[in-house]
Motif scaffolding. Sequence first.
Motif, PDB file in Angstrom:
ATOM      1  N   GLN A 122      -4.756  -0.457   1.759  1.00 44.66           N
ATOM      2  CA  GLN A 122      -3.730   0.348   0.795  1.00 44.66           C
ATOM      3  C   GLN A 122      -2.329  -0.159   1.154  1.00 44.66           C
ATOM      4  OE1 GLN A 122      -4.683   4.030   2.727  1.00 44.66           O
ATOM      5  NE2 GLN A 122      -6.065   4.646   1.156  1.00 44.66           N
ATOM      6  N   ALA A 123      -2.231  -1.066   2.339  1.00 48.27           N
ATOM      7  CA  ALA A 123      -1.071  -1.590   2.809  1.00 48.27           C
ATOM      8  C   ALA A 123      -0.729  -3.187   2.024  1.00 48.27           C
ATOM      9  CB  ALA A 123      -0.820  -1.865   4.207  1.00 48.27           C
ATOM     10  N   LEU A 158      -3.083   5.440  -1.936  1.00 49.07           N
ATOM     11  CA  LEU A 158      -1.891   4.549  -1.226  1.00 49.07           C
ATOM     12  C   LEU A 158      -0.616   5.303  -1.230  1.00 49.07           C
ATOM     13  CD1 LEU A 158      -0.974   0.823  -2.570  1.00 49.07           C
ATOM     14  CD2 LEU A 158       0.725   2.803  -2.070  1.00 49.07           C
ATOM     15  N   GLN A 162       1.103   5.346   2.371  1.00 50.57           N
ATOM     16  CA  GLN A 162       1.773   4.236   2.696  1.00 50.57           C
ATOM     17  C   GLN A 162       3.245   4.650   2.367  1.00 50.57           C
ATOM     18  OE1 GLN A 162       0.719   1.254   3.880  1.00 50.57           O
ATOM     19  NE2 GLN A 162      -1.249   2.579   4.039  1.00 50.57           N
TER      20      GLN A 162
END
Length: 304
Positions: A122-123, A158, A162
């Motif tokens: 997700q980064a 995400l 994040q």
Amino acid sequence: MTLPASQTPDVLTPGILATALAAPGRASIPFLDPHSPDRPLVLECYRAPGHRPENPVVMVQHGMLRNGDEYCEAWIPTADRHGLLIVAPTFPADTWPGAGPYNDGNVLGGDGDLRPRESWSQAIPGRVFGLLRQAGLVARNKAYLWGHSAGGQFVHRLMATQDHAAFEAVAPANAGWYTLPTLDAPYPKGLGGIGLTRDDVARLLAYPMVIFAGDQDTETEGPSLPSHAAARAQGPHRFARAHAYLERGRAEAARLGVACNWRLVVVPGIGHEGMRMSGIAGDYWFDGKMPEAPTAPREIRKEL
């Protein structure tokens, strides 16, 4: 432009990226995230003829077919109208196999153990956007982020895990099921057990995320529809599950005493159709319009 394997760097540099996207048009660019060095990706890109660094960039997340090229191309009409840069980080099935590494964000290993946070997939969109800025291709501080089906799963997770600083607008579409915004259930059913806090949940709820849902996305069985217990508990089909996710977000916000700024956009006459939904999302964001309801039934082709 497609970089041949012999020219593929160990890690894509800003200079190579700037060269690959110097001219308008399509480009397929090999990409190796430094925190997942054994799992190559591809950046499927389109730079409109009218794109300038100050223009918007849209990060697009594909569905379960890992067809970032098709999703990128579905955004070309919108890109050409508005001078956009489209970047679809593509997670090939051979290096990112199954739902865990992609849909669920590579948060948990195959044994259920928590992976190091920097290796969560997700980064990657945020890091790709940072690389675009370093390359001088983007002068804006934030990108648009959109994903359909498995990509909708990836995108909403995400946003739960994040920093939001890189994204000016975010929209998951037609996700098969949702990670509930609560610490009371373990990930990926909920957000518990992965190091998140109440503040992280409040931050997720506060973001003005737009949830797209086609009102004809009502398939109740099939190989692409998640059918495990946690998914079924959210409703019989994707359309119902989108509503359930919004309702749970509002309920959790009330329980915590914080705001829920999510919005559900129901798209009339649309089933599980990623390419058509791409155009609708572009119309919504950049033309400020939605399609009218269809006047007659039509055959719906699934696009994953």
